[in-house]
Design an enzyme around this catalytic site. Structure first.
Site, PDB file in Angstrom:
ATOM      1  N   CYS A 251     -54.106   1.352  -4.843  1.00  0.00           N
ATOM      2  CA  CYS A 251     -52.755   1.464  -4.283  1.00  0.00           C
ATOM      3  C   CYS A 251     -51.756   2.000  -5.309  1.00  0.00           C
ATOM      4  CB  CYS A 251     -52.325   0.131  -3.667  1.00  0.00           C
ATOM      5  SG  CYS A 251     -50.975   0.336  -2.469  1.00  0.00           S
TER       6      CYS A 251
ATOM      7  N   HIS B 247     -56.665  -0.954   0.031  1.00  0.00           N
ATOM      8  CA  HIS B 247     -56.886  -2.191  -0.715  1.00  0.00           C
ATOM      9  C   HIS B 247     -58.301  -2.724  -0.460  1.00  0.00           C
ATOM     10  CE1 HIS B 247     -52.965  -3.376  -2.522  1.00  0.00           C
ATOM     11  NE2 HIS B 247     -52.475  -2.567  -1.593  1.00  0.00           N
TER      12      HIS B 247
ATOM     13  N   GLU C 102     -60.049  -4.772  -2.129  1.00  0.00           N
ATOM     14  CA  GLU C 102     -60.217  -6.201  -2.446  1.00  0.00           C
ATOM     15  C   GLU C 102     -59.948  -7.088  -1.232  1.00  0.00           C
ATOM     16  OE1 GLU C 102     -57.633  -4.444  -3.197  1.00  0.00           O
ATOM     17  OE2 GLU C 102     -55.828  -5.638  -2.859  1.00  0.00           O
TER      18      GLU C 102
END
Ligand code: MN
Length: 248
Positions: A114, A221, A223
């Site tokens: 990001c 993202h 994660e």
């Protein structure tokens, strides 16, 4: 058990409030996922202007992870801040730009998410859109933030991956559904970075190095998606593998 490389994870300034002095903070999620794939995480303070200490930290890590966060000061890419630009963190910009340039010079592995991919582009001389919605009228909606009611793992749009790229090989696909929690993005990409993932509106969503260095940056993202799409974990695993075999 294979050697566990030390991975630097940068932080963000949290200004003082009545109940707290000024702090450095970062989402636990990045650290948890990196640790789960074998990293020894090292959360990095933003010691501007102490370059000697930052360099000493840098030399002890085998890879640098650049997380998401606030906007990057447009002055770092030669522009005045427009009213659409959001909050910035000068100490974070100062620290991360140095870490990124040092790591690129040394071919030390880098993984960026990001804001991280935007930072990486600025570090090598590229520019950003300060606000996609107002500067790229044909763009799809990218700013699906939790504050607007969107889940962090909400799949907002597809990206098309360049066949044969490191990213496409790691993800074993050429089309991928991703989350999208950003209002800025890469405008002019600078070498050695190459665009290897784009959304339908042409916005760059993934980059990697055009040479052998492990440099991977994604605008989404991963994660927050490792539980619903196991392929996202391979981005973190490959980064750790590269850091494990890194030799200065
Ligand atoms: Mn997006």
């Amino acid at each position: 058990m294979p050697e566990r490389p030390i991975i630097g994870v940068t932080t963000q300034t949290l200004e003082s409030r009545p109940d707290l002095p000024r702090c450095w903070v970062m989402s636990q999620r990045y650290v948890q996922v990196l640790t789960a794939v074998g990293a020894i995480p090292w959360v990095i303070p933003l010691l501007q202007p102490d370059e000697a200490t930052m360099r000493a930290i840098y030399e002890r890590v085998a890879g640098v992870f650049f997380p998401g966060g606030v906007d990057i000061d447009p002055a770092t890419y030669g522009e005045a801040a427009a009213p659409v630009c959001g909050r910035t963190d000068p100490a974070r910009d100062w620290t991360e730009l140095r870490l990124a340039r040092w790591a690129i010079a040394d071919h030390k592995p880098i993984f960026a998410v990001c804001r991280g991919v935007q930072l990486l582009n600025v570090a090598v001389g590229g520019t950003l859109y300060q606000d996609i919605a107002s500067q790229v009228p044909a763009a799809i909606k990218h700013d699906n933030f939790p504050s607007g009611g969107h889940g962090r793992d909400e799949l907002s749009h597809d990206v098309r991956l360049t066949p044969g790229s490191r990213l496409a090989r790691l993800l074993e696909t050429e089309t991928l559904a991703v989350n999208s929690m950003h209002h800025q993005g890469i405008a002019r990409l600078a070498p050695p970075l190459e665009a290897v993932a784009v959304s339908a509106d042409g916005l760059i969503e993934g980059v990697e190095s055009g040479n052998d260095q492990f440099v991977v940056g994604v605008q989404w993202h991963p994660e927050d998606l490792v539980d619903r799409d196991p392929r996202m974990r391979s981005l973190f695993s490959a980064f750790i593998a590269a850091a494990r075999s890194f030799r200065p």
